[in-house]
Design a protein around this motif. Structure first.
Motif, PDB file in Angstrom:
ATOM      1  N   ILE A  84       0.854  -1.199   0.000  1.00 39.14           N
ATOM      2  CA  ILE A  84       0.000   0.000   0.000  1.00 39.14           C
ATOM      3  C   ILE A  84       0.884   1.242   0.000  1.00 39.14           C
ATOM      4  CG2 ILE A  84      -1.643   1.351   1.389  1.00 39.14           C
ATOM      5  CD1 ILE A  84      -2.743  -1.434   2.345  1.00 39.14           C
ATOM      6  N   ASP A  85       1.961   1.174   0.771  1.00 35.49           N
ATOM      7  CA  ASP A  85       2.910   2.283   0.844  1.00 35.49           C
ATOM      8  C   ASP A  85       3.468   2.591  -0.553  1.00 35.49           C
ATOM      9  OD1 ASP A  85       4.746   4.101   1.682  1.00 35.49           O
ATOM     10  OD2 ASP A  85       5.604   2.873   3.265  1.00 35.49           O
ATOM     11  N   ILE A  86       3.835   1.544  -1.281  1.00 37.35           N
ATOM     12  CA  ILE A  86       4.395   1.753  -2.627  1.00 37.35           C
ATOM     13  C   ILE A  86       3.322   2.240  -3.595  1.00 37.35           C
ATOM     14  CG2 ILE A  86       5.392   0.580  -4.641  1.00 37.35           C
ATOM     15  CD1 ILE A  86       6.821  -1.315  -2.667  1.00 37.35           C
ATOM     16  N   ALA A  87       2.151   1.598  -3.543  1.00 40.50           N
ATOM     17  CA  ALA A  87       1.115   1.895  -4.543  1.00 40.50           C
ATOM     18  C   ALA A  87       0.505   3.274  -4.370  1.00 40.50           C
ATOM     19  CB  ALA A  87       0.019   0.833  -4.465  1.00 40.50           C
ATOM     20  N   GLY A  88       0.454   3.760  -3.148  1.00 38.12           N
ATOM     21  CA  GLY A  88      -0.134   5.079  -2.900  1.00 38.12           C
ATOM     22  C   GLY A  88      -1.596   4.984  -2.496  1.00 38.12           C
ATOM     23  N   GLY A  89      -2.157   6.133  -2.140  1.00 39.80           N
ATOM     24  CA  GLY A  89      -3.524   6.194  -1.632  1.00 39.80           C
ATOM     25  C   GLY A  89      -4.569   5.725  -2.623  1.00 39.80           C
ATOM     26  N   ILE A  90      -4.183   5.649  -3.882  1.00 39.81           N
ATOM     27  CA  ILE A  90      -5.132   5.225  -4.927  1.00 39.81           C
ATOM     28  C   ILE A  90      -5.733   3.846  -4.634  1.00 39.81           C
ATOM     29  CG2 ILE A  90      -3.379   4.185  -6.444  1.00 39.81           C
ATOM     30  CD1 ILE A  90      -4.963   5.451  -8.801  1.00 39.81           C
ATOM     31  N   ILE A  91      -5.018   3.046  -3.846  1.00 42.64           N
ATOM     32  CA  ILE A  91      -5.537   1.726  -3.472  1.00 42.64           C
ATOM     33  C   ILE A  91      -6.895   1.856  -2.776  1.00 42.64           C
ATOM     34  CG2 ILE A  91      -5.128  -0.158  -1.767  1.00 42.64           C
ATOM     35  CD1 ILE A  91      -3.642  -0.611  -4.268  1.00 42.64           C
ATOM     36  N   GLY A  92      -7.097   2.948  -2.067  1.00 44.55           N
ATOM     37  CA  GLY A  92      -8.364   3.124  -1.365  1.00 44.55           C
ATOM     38  C   GLY A  92      -9.268   4.184  -1.963  1.00 44.55           C
ATOM     39  N   THR A  93      -8.827   4.817  -3.045  1.00 43.54           N
ATOM     40  CA  THR A  93      -9.612   5.964  -3.545  1.00 43.54           C
ATOM     41  C   THR A  93      -9.893   5.932  -5.053  1.00 43.54           C
ATOM     42  OG1 THR A  93      -7.618   7.245  -3.977  1.00 43.54           O
ATOM     43  CG2 THR A  93      -8.590   7.490  -1.782  1.00 43.54           C
ATOM     44  N   ALA A  94      -9.442   4.911  -5.739  1.00 44.60           N
ATOM     45  CA  ALA A  94      -9.549   4.904  -7.211  1.00 44.60           C
ATOM     46  C   ALA A  94     -11.002   4.969  -7.677  1.00 44.60           C
ATOM     47  CB  ALA A  94      -8.899   3.641  -7.769  1.00 44.60           C
ATOM     48  N   PRO A  95     -11.261   5.679  -8.780  1.00 42.03           N
ATOM     49  CA  PRO A  95     -12.620   5.654  -9.357  1.00 42.03           C
ATOM     50  C   PRO A  95     -12.985   4.227  -9.764  1.00 42.03           C
ATOM     51  CG  PRO A  95     -11.216   7.269 -10.469  1.00 42.03           C
ATOM     52  CD  PRO A  95     -10.330   6.462  -9.584  1.00 42.03           C
ATOM     53  N   SER A  96     -14.261   3.991  -9.986  1.00 44.69           N
ATOM     54  CA  SER A  96     -14.679   2.643 -10.370  1.00 44.69           C
ATOM     55  C   SER A  96     -14.450   2.422 -11.862  1.00 44.69           C
ATOM     56  CB  SER A  96     -16.156   2.438 -10.050  1.00 44.69           C
ATOM     57  OG  SER A  96     -16.931   3.070 -11.048  1.00 44.69           O
ATOM     58  N   GLU A  97     -14.545   1.162 -12.265  1.00 43.80           N
ATOM     59  CA  GLU A  97     -14.423   0.875 -13.698  1.00 43.80           C
ATOM     60  C   GLU A  97     -15.578   1.513 -14.464  1.00 43.80           C
ATOM     61  OE1 GLU A  97     -15.418  -3.697 -13.122  1.00 43.80           O
ATOM     62  OE2 GLU A  97     -15.598  -3.166 -15.242  1.00 43.80           O
ATOM     63  N   TRP A  98     -16.696   1.761 -13.756  1.00 45.77           N
ATOM     64  CA  TRP A  98     -17.873   2.347 -14.425  1.00 45.77           C
ATOM     65  C   TRP A  98     -17.610   3.818 -14.777  1.00 45.77           C
ATOM     66  CZ3 TRP A  98     -19.939  -1.762 -15.952  1.00 45.77           C
ATOM     67  CH2 TRP A  98     -19.896  -2.900 -15.155  1.00 45.77           C
ATOM     68  N   ASP A  99     -16.748   4.465 -14.008  1.00 51.05           N
ATOM     69  CA  ASP A  99     -16.357   5.835 -14.367  1.00 51.05           C
ATOM     70  C   ASP A  99     -15.493   5.803 -15.628  1.00 51.05           C
ATOM     71  OD1 ASP A  99     -17.586   7.066 -12.080  1.00 51.05           O
ATOM     72  OD2 ASP A  99     -15.989   6.145 -10.885  1.00 51.05           O
ATOM     73  N   LEU A 100     -14.596   4.840 -15.648  1.00 46.59           N
ATOM     74  CA  LEU A 100     -13.725   4.713 -16.816  1.00 46.59           C
ATOM     75  C   LEU A 100     -14.522   4.366 -18.077  1.00 46.59           C
ATOM     76  CD1 LEU A 100     -10.671   4.728 -17.610  1.00 46.59           C
ATOM     77  CD2 LEU A 100     -10.662   2.274 -17.175  1.00 46.59           C
ATOM     78  N   LYS A 101     -15.643   3.671 -17.874  1.00 48.62           N
ATOM     79  CA  LYS A 101     -16.451   3.237 -19.021  1.00 48.62           C
ATOM     80  C   LYS A 101     -17.569   4.232 -19.373  1.00 48.62           C
ATOM     81  CE  LYS A 101     -15.445  -1.649 -18.330  1.00 48.62           C
ATOM     82  NZ  LYS A 101     -15.866  -2.908 -17.705  1.00 48.62           N
ATOM     83  N   ASN A 102     -17.750   5.253 -18.559  1.00 49.65           N
ATOM     84  CA  ASN A 102     -18.786   6.255 -18.842  1.00 49.65           C
ATOM     85  C   ASN A 102     -18.269   7.223 -19.919  1.00 49.65           C
ATOM     86  OD1 ASN A 102     -20.365   8.591 -18.835  1.00 49.65           O
ATOM     87  ND2 ASN A 102     -20.871   8.396 -16.659  1.00 49.65           N
ATOM     88  N   PRO A 103     -18.971   7.327 -21.081  1.00 51.21           N
ATOM     89  CA  PRO A 103     -18.472   8.183 -22.168  1.00 51.21           C
ATOM     90  C   PRO A 103     -18.220   9.631 -21.727  1.00 51.21           C
ATOM     91  CG  PRO A 103     -20.412   6.935 -22.862  1.00 51.21           C
ATOM     92  CD  PRO A 103     -20.230   6.661 -21.404  1.00 51.21           C
ATOM     93  N   LYS A 104     -19.016  10.102 -20.724  1.00 48.62           N
ATOM     94  CA  LYS A 104     -18.852  11.490 -20.285  1.00 48.62           C
ATOM     95  C   LYS A 104     -17.616  11.681 -19.407  1.00 48.62           C
ATOM     96  CE  LYS A 104     -23.101  13.612 -19.156  1.00 48.62           C
ATOM     97  NZ  LYS A 104     -24.317  13.467 -18.506  1.00 48.62           N
ATOM     98  N   LEU A 105     -17.167  10.625 -18.760  1.00 47.82           N
ATOM     99  CA  LEU A 105     -16.053  10.737 -17.793  1.00 47.82           C
ATOM    100  C   LEU A 105     -14.754  10.139 -18.292  1.00 47.82           C
ATOM    101  CD1 LEU A 105     -17.968   9.641 -14.554  1.00 47.82           C
ATOM    102  CD2 LEU A 105     -17.399  11.965 -15.262  1.00 47.82           C
ATOM    103  N   LYS A 106     -14.911   9.230 -19.240  1.00 41.69           N
ATOM    104  CA  LYS A 106     -13.796   8.416 -19.734  1.00 41.69           C
ATOM    105  C   LYS A 106     -12.516   9.233 -19.994  1.00 41.69           C
ATOM    106  CE  LYS A 106     -13.186   5.112 -23.380  1.00 41.69           C
ATOM    107  NZ  LYS A 106     -13.745   4.454 -24.515  1.00 41.69           N
ATOM    108  N   GLU A 107     -12.700  10.293 -20.722  1.00 44.78           N
ATOM    109  CA  GLU A 107     -11.556  11.111 -21.122  1.00 44.78           C
ATOM    110  C   GLU A 107     -10.818  11.684 -19.905  1.00 44.78           C
ATOM    111  OE1 GLU A 107     -11.116  15.444 -23.206  1.00 44.78           O
ATOM    112  OE2 GLU A 107     -12.981  14.337 -23.514  1.00 44.78           O
ATOM    113  N   TYR A 108     -11.609  12.109 -18.880  1.00 38.22           N
ATOM    114  CA  TYR A 108     -10.992  12.707 -17.690  1.00 38.22           C
ATOM    115  C   TYR A 108     -10.268  11.657 -16.849  1.00 38.22           C
ATOM    116  CZ  TYR A 108     -13.870  16.668 -18.943  1.00 38.22           C
ATOM    117  OH  TYR A 108     -14.439  17.707 -19.618  1.00 38.22           O
ATOM    118  N   VAL A 109     -10.949  10.523 -16.689  1.00 38.72           N
ATOM    119  CA  VAL A 109     -10.330   9.460 -15.887  1.00 38.72           C
ATOM    120  C   VAL A 109      -9.047   9.007 -16.580  1.00 38.72           C
ATOM    121  CG1 VAL A 109     -10.618   7.143 -14.914  1.00 38.72           C
ATOM    122  CG2 VAL A 109     -12.554   8.716 -14.929  1.00 38.72           C
ATOM    123  N   ALA A 110      -9.127   8.860 -17.911  1.00 37.97           N
ATOM    124  CA  ALA A 110      -7.941   8.424 -18.663  1.00 37.97           C
ATOM    125  C   ALA A 110      -6.789   9.414 -18.490  1.00 37.97           C
ATOM    126  CB  ALA A 110      -8.287   8.277 -20.137  1.00 37.97           C
TER     127      ALA A 110
END
Ligand code: SF4
Length: 503
Positions: A385-411
């Motif tokens: 967890i120390d190496i990976a960073g806080g993203i382990i507990g805070t990452a957006p969901s895959e549904w955000d990545l797959k949402n056409p409106k959000l995809k570009e921002y998440v990417a």
């Protein structure tokens, strides 16, 4: 040829007619397709695939003198220290293929426990149990069956013995004996992989006294039997599997545990391997727990490898893999992982022979292995967890990545260095989250095969403190009656070794 393929295994557990299996309050008819249980079934299947895949075939198969044929190693009775080491190696490899607990080892350890215990009982004149067990073993090996080991009882009030419990079924007990068999009632808790099995091997969970005779019982029963209910337990992130995605839940492999209820279940006499002989229960528990504690040196080291790999990759994705503090943490994770594995290998190669063709793990090394496993995975996860960073507990969901409106921002905002995408990062984050914080690496590592206190009792019991003191007295020039033992280790014999020697 008695070795089944993974597909043949799946076909055999698809249709159940008698057992009731529940997930989140609803009955499940087909465990191979249910989204909650499928990952667990697929992890179990890996133990069948191991006997066919090129890189695991040698480890995944063994020769059985009982049926004079090649079998899947998961139903093998160990014939040598090398066999025991092969078990640890196979478990490490399968953790690489699943990132999960593949659940079949508990049944395997139960078979080996009953082989030793029925032999030791036979030495005391009780030969019928060994005869029945050998017939059962042949049946399991010939049909390459998927076994669960069911040991932990519901237990009720922990300060009371089985016969003192207000709930008479707090421990599985014999309710009725007929000339053809026995009827049993009670519940076994935390039973690994049980909904994915074809047979359950049921063992007593603690040492018992004369008043607990009805609870001193070992037997096998088909999982699909009248009177059996399985209530599958919840786990961290489990509902993600019901979402239908392919990133967040890591839905390909997982493991499950179940509460198994026996409601006046009939067990034919030929499947009863202990019935009332309470005087053998302490050794039975000692033998089983040491076998399973040894195995953890393989499977948990394998999960350590997955976490080390994921940590290194996440460090690369944000360009910090060469930073000295990251290198230092990875080095520590390697040390912790290889220490668990070394202990498991030591428990295997320093095995003890307790009867003809009965190879038991070294009880001291096996208990130390499990105690390391109770501590180190938490440290490994913390470092990752120390190496990976806080993203382990805070990452957006895959549904955000797959949402056409959000995809570009998440990417755009999840990407680290060039060459890696946001999806690369999210996939690795989810792998690390699900493996490092999951039941198999965090909870099982502490409580599986007995809680840490149980191992501390065992290795203080096995260590001869007085002998060590006499050694010190001699070196300090004090009076002592010390007689050096032939072996290098200041160890006492276990209860099982004493029973084997007839003492
Ligand atoms: Fe096998 Fe490890 Fe799971 Fe136990 S915890 S069943 S040894 S994979």
């Amino acid at each position: 040829m008695t070795i089944r393929t993974g597909e043949q295994y799946l076909d055999s557990i698809r249709n159940r007619s008698k057992v009731e299996i529940y997930v989140m309050g609803k009955e499940v008819k087909d465990v191979t397709t249910h989204p909650f249980l499928k990952p667990s079934v697929m992890a179990f299947k890996s133990t069948f695939d191991a006997a066919w895949e090129e890189d695991t075939k040698d480890l995944g198969r063994a020769w059985s003198p009982f049926i004079n044929d090649e079998i899947n190693r998961f139903n093998h009775v160990h014939r040598s220290p090398d066999d025991l080491a092969a078990k640890v190696k196979l478990l490490r490899k399968l953790s690489h293929k699943t990132g999960a607990c593949f659940q079949r080892c508990v049944g395997w350890d139960s078979l080996n426990t009953l082989w030793i215990m029925t032999n030791l009982m036979a030495q005391k004149g009780k030969t019928e149990y060994r005869d029945r067990f050998v017939e059962y073993l042949k049946y399991v090996q010939k049909n390459d069956l998927a076994l669960a080991g069911a040991m932990t009882d519901a237990k009720g009030a922990r300060t009371l013995k089985p016969h003192q419990q207000p709930n008479k079924n707090a421990y599985v007990r014999i309710e009725e004996v007929t000339k053809d068999g026995i009827y049993v009632s009670g519940a076994k808790a935390n039973i690994t992989g049980v909904a994915a099995t074809e047979e359950m091997v049921v063992l007593p969970t603690r040492a018992m006294g004369p008043e607990d005779k009805d609870y001193a019982v070992a037997f096998s029963v088909p999982t699909d039997s009248e009177g059996i209910k399985i209530i599958v337990g919840r786990q961290l992130n489990d509902a993600r599997r019901l979402e239908g995605g392919d990133i967040d839940a890591l839905p390909y492999f997982y493991n499950h545990e179940g509460l198994v209820i026996f409601d006046h279940v009939f067990v034919p006499m030929e499947r009863v391997f202990l019935m009332g002989e309470y005087e053998f229960t302490s050794q039975l528990v000692e033998v089983f727990s040491a076998y399973h504690r040894q195995g953890y040196g393989g499977c948990k080291a394998g999960l350590g490898d997955v976490i080390i790999g994921a940590s290194q990759n996440l460090a690369k994705q944000i360009g910090v893999e060469k930073a000295s503090h990251v290198q230092e943490k990875l080095t520590e994770m390697i040390f912790l992982t290889e220490t668990m594995y070394s202990a498991g290998i030591a428990a295997s190669l320093n095995a003890v022979k307790v009867c003809d063709n009965c190879w038991w793990v070294n009880p001291m090394h096996a208990n130390v292995t499990k105690h390391l496993v109770a501590r180190f995975p938490a440290q490994i996860s913390q470092l990752s967890i120390d190496i990976a960073g806080g993203i382990i507990g805070t990452a957006p969901s895959e549904w955000d990545l797959k949402n056409p409106k959000l995809k570009e921002y998440v990417a755009k905002y999840l990407q680290g260095i060039e060459g890696y995408t946001a999806e690369d990062r999210l996939r690795m984050v989810r792998l690390l989250e699900n493996v490092s914080l999951g039941v198999a690496f965090q909870i099982e590592s502490v409580h599986g095969a007995g809680s840490p206190a149980a191992q501390r009792i065992m290795f203080t019991r096995l260590y001869d403190l007085n002998y060590a003191e006499e050694i010190a007295k001699k070196l300090a020039g004090k009076k002592t009656d010390l007689k050096f033992k032939p072996g290098a280790e200041p160890w006492r014999e276990s209860e099982t070794q004493k029973l084997a020697k007839g003492s």
